[in-house]
Design a protein around this motif. Structure first.
Motif, PDB file in Angstrom:
ATOM      1  N   ARG A 173     -29.368 -36.154  -7.264  1.00 56.31           N
ATOM      2  CA  ARG A 173     -28.473 -35.373  -8.163  1.00 56.31           C
ATOM      3  C   ARG A 173     -27.544 -36.549  -8.782  1.00 56.31           C
ATOM      4  N   ARG A 174     -27.192 -37.628  -8.059  1.00 53.72           N
ATOM      5  CA  ARG A 174     -26.298 -38.363  -8.684  1.00 53.72           C
ATOM      6  C   ARG A 174     -27.014 -39.198  -9.963  1.00 53.72           C
ATOM      7  N   THR A 175     -28.308 -39.486  -9.694  1.00 56.97           N
ATOM      8  CA  THR A 175     -29.010 -40.255 -10.818  1.00 56.97           C
ATOM      9  C   THR A 175     -29.259 -39.332 -11.748  1.00 56.97           C
ATOM     10  N   MET A 176     -29.755 -38.041 -11.675  1.00 53.49           N
ATOM     11  CA  MET A 176     -29.879 -37.164 -12.677  1.00 53.49           C
ATOM     12  C   MET A 176     -28.783 -36.801 -13.491  1.00 53.49           C
ATOM     13  N   ARG A 177     -27.707 -36.423 -12.991  1.00 53.24           N
ATOM     14  CA  ARG A 177     -26.596 -36.344 -13.726  1.00 53.24           C
ATOM     15  C   ARG A 177     -26.049 -37.493 -14.485  1.00 53.24           C
ATOM     16  N   GLU A 178     -26.340 -38.614 -14.169  1.00 51.54           N
ATOM     17  CA  GLU A 178     -25.964 -39.741 -15.163  1.00 51.54           C
ATOM     18  C   GLU A 178     -26.961 -39.832 -16.149  1.00 51.54           C
ATOM     19  N   GLU A 179     -28.240 -39.537 -15.925  1.00 50.74           N
ATOM     20  CA  GLU A 179     -29.169 -39.501 -16.981  1.00 50.74           C
ATOM     21  C   GLU A 179     -28.842 -38.316 -18.107  1.00 50.74           C
ATOM     22  N   ILE A 180     -28.547 -37.366 -17.718  1.00 52.31           N
ATOM     23  CA  ILE A 180     -28.262 -36.045 -18.483  1.00 52.31           C
ATOM     24  C   ILE A 180     -26.812 -36.687 -19.128  1.00 52.31           C
ATOM     25  N   ARG A 181     -26.069 -37.209 -18.776  1.00 54.58           N
ATOM     26  CA  ARG A 181     -24.781 -37.503 -19.481  1.00 54.58           C
ATOM     27  C   ARG A 181     -25.131 -38.798 -20.376  1.00 54.58           C
ATOM     28  N   ALA A 182     -25.881 -39.467 -20.140  1.00 55.83           N
ATOM     29  CA  ALA A 182     -26.376 -40.718 -21.046  1.00 55.83           C
ATOM     30  C   ALA A 182     -27.268 -39.794 -22.268  1.00 55.83           C
ATOM     31  N   LEU A 183     -28.320 -39.119 -21.989  1.00 59.84           N
ATOM     32  CA  LEU A 183     -28.900 -38.433 -23.021  1.00 59.84           C
ATOM     33  C   LEU A 183     -28.027 -37.788 -23.820  1.00 59.84           C
ATOM     34  N   GLN A 184     -27.085 -37.002 -23.386  1.00 61.81           N
ATOM     35  CA  GLN A 184     -26.269 -36.003 -24.319  1.00 61.81           C
ATOM     36  C   GLN A 184     -25.535 -37.030 -25.360  1.00 61.81           C
ATOM     37  N   GLN A 185     -24.856 -38.126 -24.866  1.00 63.80           N
ATOM     38  CA  GLN A 185     -24.120 -39.131 -25.753  1.00 63.80           C
ATOM     39  C   GLN A 185     -24.911 -39.641 -26.662  1.00 63.80           C
ATOM     40  N   ARG A 186     -26.190 -40.090 -26.231  1.00 64.47           N
ATOM     41  CA  ARG A 186     -26.956 -40.845 -26.921  1.00 64.47           C
ATOM     42  C   ARG A 186     -27.718 -39.886 -28.178  1.00 64.47           C
ATOM     43  N   LEU A 187     -27.873 -38.650 -28.068  1.00 68.78           N
ATOM     44  CA  LEU A 187     -28.446 -37.598 -29.075  1.00 68.78           C
ATOM     45  C   LEU A 187     -27.360 -36.900 -29.778  1.00 68.78           C
ATOM     46  N   GLY A 188     -26.008 -37.230 -29.232  1.00 69.69           N
ATOM     47  CA  GLY A 188     -24.752 -36.465 -29.934  1.00 69.69           C
ATOM     48  C   GLY A 188     -25.226 -34.957 -29.631  1.00 69.69           C
ATOM     49  N   LEU A 189     -25.479 -34.416 -28.551  1.00 68.54           N
ATOM     50  CA  LEU A 189     -25.852 -32.884 -28.453  1.00 68.54           C
ATOM     51  C   LEU A 189     -24.573 -32.222 -27.842  1.00 68.54           C
ATOM     52  N   THR A 190     -24.381 -31.023 -28.234  1.00 68.56           N
ATOM     53  CA  THR A 190     -23.135 -30.172 -27.614  1.00 68.56           C
ATOM     54  C   THR A 190     -23.903 -29.506 -26.500  1.00 68.56           C
ATOM     55  N   VAL A 191     -23.254 -29.693 -25.396  1.00 69.47           N
ATOM     56  CA  VAL A 191     -23.825 -29.030 -24.196  1.00 69.47           C
ATOM     57  C   VAL A 191     -22.790 -28.409 -23.353  1.00 69.47           C
ATOM     58  N   VAL A 192     -23.017 -27.264 -23.060  1.00 67.73           N
ATOM     59  CA  VAL A 192     -22.316 -26.365 -21.982  1.00 67.73           C
ATOM     60  C   VAL A 192     -23.053 -26.252 -20.823  1.00 67.73           C
ATOM     61  N   TYR A 193     -22.508 -26.847 -19.522  1.00 70.61           N
ATOM     62  CA  TYR A 193     -23.016 -27.015 -18.341  1.00 70.61           C
ATOM     63  C   TYR A 193     -22.244 -26.393 -17.310  1.00 70.61           C
ATOM     64  N   VAL A 194     -23.068 -25.706 -16.573  1.00 65.94           N
ATOM     65  CA  VAL A 194     -22.671 -24.821 -15.486  1.00 65.94           C
ATOM     66  C   VAL A 194     -22.841 -25.273 -13.867  1.00 65.94           C
ATOM     67  N   THR A 195     -21.671 -25.554 -13.134  1.00 68.96           N
ATOM     68  CA  THR A 195     -21.683 -25.953 -11.892  1.00 68.96           C
ATOM     69  C   THR A 195     -20.736 -25.375 -11.173  1.00 68.96           C
ATOM     70  N   HIS A 196     -20.809 -25.526  -9.546  1.00 71.61           N
ATOM     71  CA  HIS A 196     -19.807 -25.226  -8.726  1.00 71.61           C
ATOM     72  C   HIS A 196     -19.313 -26.589  -7.994  1.00 71.61           C
ATOM     73  N   ASP A 197     -20.054 -27.753  -8.331  1.00 75.81           N
ATOM     74  CA  ASP A 197     -19.935 -29.023  -7.867  1.00 75.81           C
ATOM     75  C   ASP A 197     -18.760 -29.672  -8.427  1.00 75.81           C
ATOM     76  N   GLN A 198     -17.728 -30.205  -7.939  1.00 70.52           N
ATOM     77  CA  GLN A 198     -16.575 -30.531  -8.705  1.00 70.52           C
ATOM     78  C   GLN A 198     -16.938 -32.121  -8.863  1.00 70.52           C
ATOM     79  N   SER A 199     -17.447 -32.824  -8.005  1.00 71.54           N
ATOM     80  CA  SER A 199     -18.037 -34.154  -8.374  1.00 71.54           C
ATOM     81  C   SER A 199     -18.830 -34.354  -9.734  1.00 71.54           C
ATOM     82  N   GLU A 200     -19.850 -33.452  -9.539  1.00 69.42           N
ATOM     83  CA  GLU A 200     -20.644 -33.432 -10.710  1.00 69.42           C
ATOM     84  C   GLU A 200     -19.994 -33.017 -12.094  1.00 69.42           C
ATOM     85  N   ALA A 201     -18.893 -31.974 -12.065  1.00 73.97           N
ATOM     86  CA  ALA A 201     -18.154 -31.951 -13.236  1.00 73.97           C
ATOM     87  C   ALA A 201     -17.388 -33.003 -13.534  1.00 73.97           C
ATOM     88  N   LEU A 202     -16.907 -33.733 -12.709  1.00 72.27           N
ATOM     89  CA  LEU A 202     -15.965 -34.954 -13.035  1.00 72.27           C
ATOM     90  C   LEU A 202     -16.825 -35.976 -13.685  1.00 72.27           C
TER      91      LEU A 202
END
Length: 350
Positions: A173-202
């Motif tokens: 989970r920790r690895t994949m959330r960093e990959e999603i974040r890096a991909l979003q920033q690299r491509l300049g995407l608008t992302v809406v992300y649902v979670t109940h995990d506070q650390s993931e959101a932070l």
């Protein structure tokens, strides 16, 4: 090539199922090229809100704008949004390449051109050369990347994630959330992300929408929500927090002198009047000493390697404390005293 995703605007958007208000009418603007997380407990309305943006649920009231387009009455296929589901929803009988190309082929693109774009999308998520495999031959993390590639290949204005990491183990989970974040920033995407995990959101968000009882409790950056929560719910939902009662004794300009049991500290009053006040104290802001503070007794201590966690019995109630001091560990039953770092104490509305 980096591009800026579309702005998303929700105007008085609400959803009702009969007498049940699943989402109360709300206003929200999400800037293009940012990642915004909808965070909250089960039943707060976050997934319903995401599904309305996706076009999978029809809004009962209000409008949805993607860029300058009013998409409120458009079907999911007409909105140019893509969604990554919790289950990934990959076709088990299709190769990875065909899974990623499926949406393009369904929309009428030639198979050869669709496969070329799918190969590029797989390369973008780090799966170059995996196109001939079946989903069953991929790990959970790899399947998640395939689902992201399938969403990206459609070049959406908005990319939506519904609890995308809930099926993965903690380390992945920790690895994949960093990959999603890096991909979003690299491509300049608008992302809406649902979670109940506070650390993931932070970890992944530019902005966080904390939802409670079908409405927005607070909207802001991760730092704003953690350091300056508007109320007790947001404070206790955004990470660990101790909720205690104090009293604002005096106010001088923006600063209040606050009594907490036998201690006095100075805090921003945040518009609250003199008198009783709700306070939240972060675990890392509690300092354990021998004397000079509020008397306490160690009820329980847990060694966590990089730090030790304590539960302390005090006149304020039980306080949860985190100490980085690995050389001096306090034992259960030991008498200590506690003081507070004002940086980790916040006056809030109840």
């Amino acid at each position: 090539m980096k591009r800026t995703g579309a702005e998303l605007r929700l105007q008085k958007l609400g959803k009702r199922y009969g007498a049940v208000q699943a989402v109360k009418p709300l206003e929200l603007t999400i800037a293009g090229g940012t990642l915004t997380t909808l965070l909250g407990p089960s039943g707060c309305g976050k997934t319903t809100l995401l599904r309305m943006i996706a076009g999978l649920e029809q809004a009962s009231e209000g409008r949805i704008f993607i860029g300058d387009r009013d998409v409120t009455l458009l079907s999911a296929g007409e909105r140019n949004v893509s969604m990554v589901f919790q289950s990934y929803a990959l076709f088990p009988h299709m190769s990875v390449l065909d899974n990623v190309a499926y949406g393009l082929i369904s929309s009428g693109l030639r198979k050869r051109d669709a496969h070329a774009r799918a190969e590029t999308a797989l390369d973008t998520v780090g799966l170059k050369g995996f196109g001939t495999r079946l989903p069953s031959e991929m790990s959970g993390g790899q399947q998640q990347r395939v689902a992201v590639a399938r969403a990206l290949v459609l070049e959406p204005d908005i990319l939506l994630f519904d609890e995308p990491l809930s099926n993965l183990d903690t380390r992945l989970r920790r690895t994949m959330r960093e990959e999603i974040r890096a991909l979003q920033q690299r491509l300049g995407l608008t992302v809406v992300y649902v979670t109940h995990d506070q650390s993931e959101a932070l970890a992944v968000s530019d902005q966080i929408v904390v939802m409670r009882n079908a409405e927005i409790a607070q909207f802001g950056s991760p730092h704003e929500l953690y350091a300056r929560p508007d109320n007790v719910f947001v404070a206790t939902f955004m990470g660990e927090a101790n909720h205690v009662q104090g009293r604002i004794e005096q106010i001088h300009d923006e600063v209040a002198e606050v009594s907490i049991a036998s201690l006095r500290i100075k805090l921003p009053h945040r518009g609250l009047p003199a008198g009783p006040v709700d306070l939240v104290i972060r675990p890392e802001a509690i300092w354990i000493g021998a004397d000079g503070g509020i008397p306490a007794r160690v009820a329980r201590e847990t060694y966590m390697g990089s730090h030790t966690e304590y539960y302390l019995e005090t006149s304020l109630g039980t306080l949860f404390c985190v100490s980085p001091d690995r050389l001096r560990r306090h034992q259960a039953g030991e008498a200590v005293s506690v003081t507070f770092d004002p940086e980790g104490v916040v006056a809030v509305r109840s």
